[in-house]
Design a protein around this motif. Structure first.
Motif, short mmCIF file in Angstrom:
data_model
loop_
_atom_site.label_atom_id
_atom_site.label_comp_id
_atom_site.label_asym_id
_atom_site.label_seq_id
_atom_site.Cartn_x
_atom_site.Cartn_y
_atom_site.Cartn_z
N LEU A 35 0.93 -2.01 -0.09
CA LEU A 35 0.00 0.35 -0.38
C LEU A 35 1.06 1.28 -0.20
O LEU A 35 0.78 2.41 -0.46
N ASP A 36 2.14 1.03 1.42
CA ASP A 36 3.22 2.34 0.73
C ASP A 36 3.56 2.42 -0.89
O ASP A 36 3.57 3.46 -1.23
N HIS A 37 4.02 1.48 -1.17
CA HIS A 37 4.87 1.43 -2.65
C HIS A 37 3.46 2.53 -3.74
O HIS A 37 3.59 2.73 -4.55
N TRP A 38 2.02 1.22 -3.89
CA TRP A 38 1.59 1.79 -4.62
C TRP A 38 0.90 3.18 -4.17
O TRP A 38 0.81 3.82 -5.03
N MET A 39 0.98 4.26 -2.96
CA MET A 39 0.94 5.82 -3.24
C MET A 39 1.54 6.74 -3.43
O MET A 39 1.49 7.04 -4.18
N ASP A 40 3.16 5.77 -3.34
CA ASP A 40 4.01 6.61 -3.51
C ASP A 40 4.62 6.17 -5.05
O ASP A 40 4.93 7.86 -5.63
N HIS A 41 4.32 5.51 -5.84
CA HIS A 41 4.43 5.49 -7.24
C HIS A 41 3.10 5.38 -8.12
O HIS A 41 3.34 5.60 -9.66
N HIS A 42 2.63 5.01 -7.59
CA HIS A 42 0.73 5.00 -8.62
C HIS A 42 -0.12 6.23 -8.73
O HIS A 42 -0.59 6.53 -9.55
N VAL A 43 -0.59 6.42 -7.18
CA VAL A 43 -1.60 7.39 -6.53
C VAL A 43 -0.76 8.55 -6.77
O VAL A 43 -1.59 9.25 -7.53
N LYS A 44 0.15 8.84 -6.14
CA LYS A 44 0.71 10.42 -6.24
C LYS A 44 1.43 10.74 -6.55
O LYS A 44 0.66 12.23 -7.32
N PRO A 45 2.39 10.10 -7.86
CA PRO A 45 1.90 10.92 -9.65
C PRO A 45 0.96 11.26 -9.99
O PRO A 45 1.85 11.93 -11.29
N ASN A 46 0.12 10.28 -10.35
CA ASN A 46 -1.07 10.76 -11.23
C ASN A 46 -2.59 10.93 -10.29
O ASN A 46 -3.20 11.12 -11.78
N ARG A 47 -2.62 10.89 -9.77
CA ARG A 47 -4.15 11.63 -9.26
C ARG A 47 -3.57 12.89 -8.38
O ARG A 47 -2.93 13.38 -7.88
N SER A 48 -5.22 13.78 -8.62
CA SER A 48 -4.98 14.97 -8.01
C SER A 48 -4.64 15.15 -6.24
O SER A 48 -4.56 13.69 -5.48
N ALA A 49 -4.66 16.02 -5.39
CA ALA A 49 -4.02 16.32 -4.31
C ALA A 49 -5.21 16.21 -3.52
O ALA A 49 -4.87 14.73 -2.74
N LYS A 50 -6.21 16.48 -3.74
CA LYS A 50 -7.47 15.85 -3.41
C LYS A 50 -7.97 14.50 -2.94
O LYS A 50 -8.09 13.36 -1.88
N THR A 51 -7.78 14.00 -4.54
CA THR A 51 -8.11 12.37 -4.04
C THR A 51 -6.78 11.52 -3.25
O THR A 51 -6.60 10.36 -2.74
N VAL A 52 -5.95 11.52 -3.05
CA VAL A 52 -4.29 11.42 -3.04
C VAL A 52 -4.65 11.95 -1.58
O VAL A 52 -4.53 10.38 -0.57
N ARG A 53 -5.11 12.55 -0.84
CA ARG A 53 -5.04 12.60 1.24
C ARG A 53 -6.84 12.06 0.84
O ARG A 53 -6.40 10.99 1.87
N SER A 54 -7.65 11.66 -0.12
CA SER A 54 -8.80 10.77 0.16
C SER A 54 -7.86 9.39 0.51
O SER A 54 -8.63 9.04 1.58
N TYR A 55 -7.30 8.99 -0.94
CA TYR A 55 -7.10 7.55 -0.38
C TYR A 55 -5.87 7.75 0.81
O TYR A 55 -5.92 5.95 1.03
N ASP A 56 -5.09 8.75 0.67
CA ASP A 56 -4.21 8.23 2.26
C ASP A 56 -4.99 8.20 3.79
O ASP A 56 -4.89 7.04 4.24
N GLN A 57 -5.88 8.45 3.28
CA GLN A 57 -6.79 8.36 5.04
C GLN A 57 -7.24 7.58 5.30
O GLN A 57 -7.29 6.22 6.41
N VAL A 58 -7.74 6.97 3.67
CA VAL A 58 -8.17 4.97 4.04
C VAL A 58 -7.00 3.97 3.92
O VAL A 58 -7.28 3.39 4.70
N VAL A 59 -6.57 4.30 3.27
CA VAL A 59 -4.99 3.40 3.44
C VAL A 59 -4.29 3.26 5.62
O VAL A 59 -4.03 2.45 6.57
#
Length: 273
Positions: free
Chosen positions: A75-99
């Motif tokens: 999940l940490d790898h996925w957030m750093d390498h797949h979510v943060k470079p490709n999603r909006s800041a708001k989506t990243v924050r939402s995903y990070d809270q769920v994780v």
């Protein structure tokens, strides 16, 4: 001595490392060298079990799952390498809270390739119990003290969000060879996650709303949103260059979001938007 056939295997003891090695022959590579799937275990029984598992995977055509990465590490790898470079800041924050709040505390220590549909089903069952208990505690507290305000409680909407984030993370693990399949897609007893029906304002509701915001600073914004059907972020993200008063048209190309307490103009999520 004849070479072993494809998907046949063996278990041998490696004296230098004092481990048992399970090995399955898969065929010859483009360079003419043999290709093997291998797994190291501390006992012969564990190596034999790993051998049987690899033979089943090889026969089914599933990709090799290497390493012992945990769900939390993935999940940490996925957030750093797949979510943060490709999603909006708001989506990243939402995903990070769920994780952080839901996934890692309950599933984080499980070895990624050992995560199965039954584990997923237990996770969602436990979440339902957890959410129900929190609702009961809040109601009991409000019954004892009427000054306690009603608070938003986690429920079906949260479960839908958690399931969507977990599925996205595990599908990416499949795509990169970390998993042979997505256990969320295979789980059949997650319980029905209810969706709330959409509430539409009636003409009477609209008239009351218009009356309530009359002469207020947001009157024109409310009327504009109601007349066009835009989201609030899309309406507030409009710029003068997006509006053609003579032609009576406007272009929706951006949205206004609050990220980290600050307002920022962001592009729309998709072309369909």
């Amino acid at each position: 001595m004849a070479r072993r056939g494809r998907n046949e295997g063996s278990v041998t003891f490696l004296k230098s490392r004092k481990v048992w090695v399970a090995s399955v022959f898969e065929g010859m590579g483009p360079d003419g060298k043999p290709i093997y799937r291998k797994a190291q275990r501390k006992t012969k029984a564990a190596a034999t079990a790993a051998l049987n598992e690899m033979k089943v995977e090889a026969a089914s055509g599933r990709p090799v799952v290497k390493g012992r990465m945990t769900v939390g590490e993935w999940l940490d790898h996925w957030m750093d390498h797949h979510v943060k470079p490709n999603r909006s800041a708001k989506t990243v924050r939402s995903y990070d809270q769920v994780v952080r709040i839901h996934l890692k505390p309950k599933l984080g220590r499980i070895e990624l390739k050992k995560l199965d549909p039954s584990s997923i089903a237990r996770f969602f069952a436990d979440k339902r119990v957890e959410f129900a208990k929190k609702r009961e505690e809040l109601e009991e507290a409000r019954a004892k003290n009427s000054k306690i305000k009603r608070q938003p409680v986690q429920g079906e909407a949260t479960l839908r969000n958690v399931r969507a984030v977990l599925r996205a993370a595990l599908n990416q693990a499949v795509a990169t060879g970390r998993l042979s399949y997505c256990p969320v897609n295979q789980a059949t007893n997650l319980g029905r996650i209810q969706r709330k029906s959409t509430q539409v304002l009636t003409p009477k509701d609209l008239a009351e709303l218009y009356k309530a915001v009359s002469c207020s600073p947001i009157e024109r914004l409310v009327r504009f949103v109601m007349a066009t059907g835009l989201r609030v972020g899309e309406a507030t993200g409009l710029r003068w260059r997006d509006v053609d008063l003579k032609a009576g048209v406007f272009r929706v190309e951006n949205q206004l979001q609050r990220v980290g307490g600050k307002l920022a103009v962001r592009p729309l999520k998709t072309e369909m938007s």
